[in-house]
Write a protein that holds these residues in place. Structure first.
Motif, short mmCIF file in Angstrom:
data_model
loop_
_atom_site.label_atom_id
_atom_site.label_comp_id
_atom_site.label_asym_id
_atom_site.label_seq_id
_atom_site.Cartn_x
_atom_site.Cartn_y
_atom_site.Cartn_z
N THR A 58 0.82 -1.21 0.00
CA THR A 58 0.00 0.00 0.00
C THR A 58 0.85 1.26 0.00
O THR A 58 0.56 2.22 -0.72
CB THR A 58 -0.94 0.01 1.22
OG1 THR A 58 -1.79 -1.14 1.16
CG2 THR A 58 -1.79 1.27 1.24
N TYR A 59 1.90 1.25 0.78
CA TYR A 59 2.68 2.47 0.98
C TYR A 59 3.97 2.51 0.16
O TYR A 59 4.65 3.53 0.15
CB TYR A 59 3.00 2.64 2.47
CG TYR A 59 1.75 2.73 3.31
CD1 TYR A 59 0.88 3.81 3.17
CD2 TYR A 59 1.44 1.75 4.24
CE1 TYR A 59 -0.28 3.89 3.94
CE2 TYR A 59 0.28 1.82 5.01
CZ TYR A 59 -0.57 2.90 4.86
OH TYR A 59 -1.71 2.98 5.61
N ASP A 61 5.35 1.94 -3.69
CA ASP A 61 4.90 1.78 -5.07
C ASP A 61 5.87 0.88 -5.82
O ASP A 61 6.94 1.32 -6.26
CB ASP A 61 4.82 3.16 -5.74
CG ASP A 61 4.11 3.10 -7.09
OD1 ASP A 61 3.57 2.04 -7.40
OD2 ASP A 61 4.09 4.13 -7.80
N MET A 65 -0.89 0.19 -10.46
CA MET A 65 -1.93 0.34 -9.45
C MET A 65 -2.96 -0.78 -9.51
O MET A 65 -3.31 -1.36 -8.47
CB MET A 65 -2.63 1.69 -9.61
CG MET A 65 -3.78 1.90 -8.62
SD MET A 65 -4.53 3.53 -8.72
CE MET A 65 -3.19 4.53 -8.05
N ARG A 68 -1.52 -4.04 -8.32
CA ARG A 68 -1.31 -3.95 -6.86
C ARG A 68 -2.63 -4.13 -6.12
O ARG A 68 -2.70 -4.83 -5.11
CB ARG A 68 -0.70 -2.59 -6.52
CG ARG A 68 -0.38 -2.40 -5.05
CD ARG A 68 -0.34 -0.95 -4.66
NE ARG A 68 -1.67 -0.34 -4.76
CZ ARG A 68 -1.93 0.91 -4.37
NH1 ARG A 68 -0.96 1.68 -3.90
NH2 ARG A 68 -3.16 1.39 -4.48
N ASN A 69 -3.68 -3.49 -6.60
CA ASN A 69 -4.98 -3.59 -5.94
C ASN A 69 -5.52 -5.02 -5.94
O ASN A 69 -6.14 -5.47 -4.97
CB ASN A 69 -5.98 -2.64 -6.60
CG ASN A 69 -5.67 -1.18 -6.32
OD1 ASN A 69 -4.89 -0.88 -5.43
ND2 ASN A 69 -6.29 -0.29 -7.09
N GLU A 131 -8.28 4.89 -5.04
CA GLU A 131 -7.60 4.45 -3.83
C GLU A 131 -8.39 3.34 -3.14
O GLU A 131 -9.62 3.38 -3.08
CB GLU A 131 -7.41 5.61 -2.87
CG GLU A 131 -6.34 6.60 -3.28
CD GLU A 131 -4.96 5.99 -3.31
OE1 GLU A 131 -4.68 5.12 -2.47
OE2 GLU A 131 -4.15 6.36 -4.18
#
Length: 232
Positions: A58-59, A61, A65, A68-69, A131
């Motif tokens: 999450t913090y 990169d 995105m 990652r999600n 987000e």
């Protein structure tokens, strides 16, 4: 928390006293604290192993995105619904009893974060913001479980300390009866009985020294380590 005994579904009777509980989780914790402590330890370890990479992804990169999600979704889902199942069970029992408890807050709060994040991934047209908040639900569940584990550990240590103090109490006493001595359980001592305590023995009950003298260790009661002189 207060539990209305009129609507409480779960209860247990111990030594003639009835205890009421808002959920089966609380009942299990009361009846089998050692087993619950072991279960909590396993849940805390499993939750931490999943939550640490969730927080890291999450913090930090390290990938696109969307990818990652998806990874966060895969890691957070077992934390939410497998490790956190106990909160949903507590919510269910609370709703059936018509009352709220801590499990209600945890289940609703973490479910809202997880559900919003899942919608962002699979139905992005509903929300313009991309987000996700999987780390929020996972961290909350992990910290709550850790807090309960520490609470149970503290209770276990306190119970062990009380148990050791109770072990210091003598179980038998030497009673003067008909000019002789008779050993009886301390529970059978009556007001006015005359007892004999020999050097080195523990004093079984409160009383008045009729004859003789000695030094008594009262540290268990007063905390003072220096023996106190006793005489008639």
């Amino acid at each position: 928390m207060y539990v209305d005994e009129k609507v409480a579904e779960f209860k247990a009777e111990v030594r003639g006293t009835t205890y009421y509980f808002c959920s089966k989780t609380c009942l299990d914790e009361f009846l089998a604290p050692e087993r619950e402590l072991k279960r909590l330890k396993i849940l805390v370890l499993a939750s931490a192993l999943l939550t640490i990479p969730i927080a890291g992804l999450t913090y930090i990169d390290v990938m696109p995105m969307h990818a990652r999600n998806v990874v966060l979704f895969a890691l957070a889902t077992p934390v939410q619904f497998v490790i956190g199942f106990r909160f949903y069970r507590g919510l269910y029992h609370a709703v059936r009893a018509g009352m709220g408890n801590m499990d209600t807050l945890i289940a609703l709060g973490t479910s809202a974060a997880w559900l919003y994040s899942a919608i962002v991934i699979f139905f992005p047209e509903f929300f313009p913001i991309r987000e996700v908040y999987f780390e929020t639900s996972a961290i909350i569940i992990t910290l709550i479980l850790l807090g309960r584990y520490l609470e149970h550990t503290t209770k276990a240590r306190a119970s062990e300390a009380v148990r050791r103090l109770l072990d210091l109490q003598p179980t038998m006493a030497r009673l003067v009866r008909d000019g002789g001595e008779v050993e009886i359980p301390v529970e059978e001592i009556s007001l006015g009985d005359q007892l004999i305590v020999r050097p080195g023995e523990r004093i079984p009950v409160d009383g008045v020294v009729m004859s003789g003298h000695t030094s008594v260790d009262e540290s268990m009661i007063t905390g003072e380590s220096i023996p106190v002189e006793k005489k008639a």
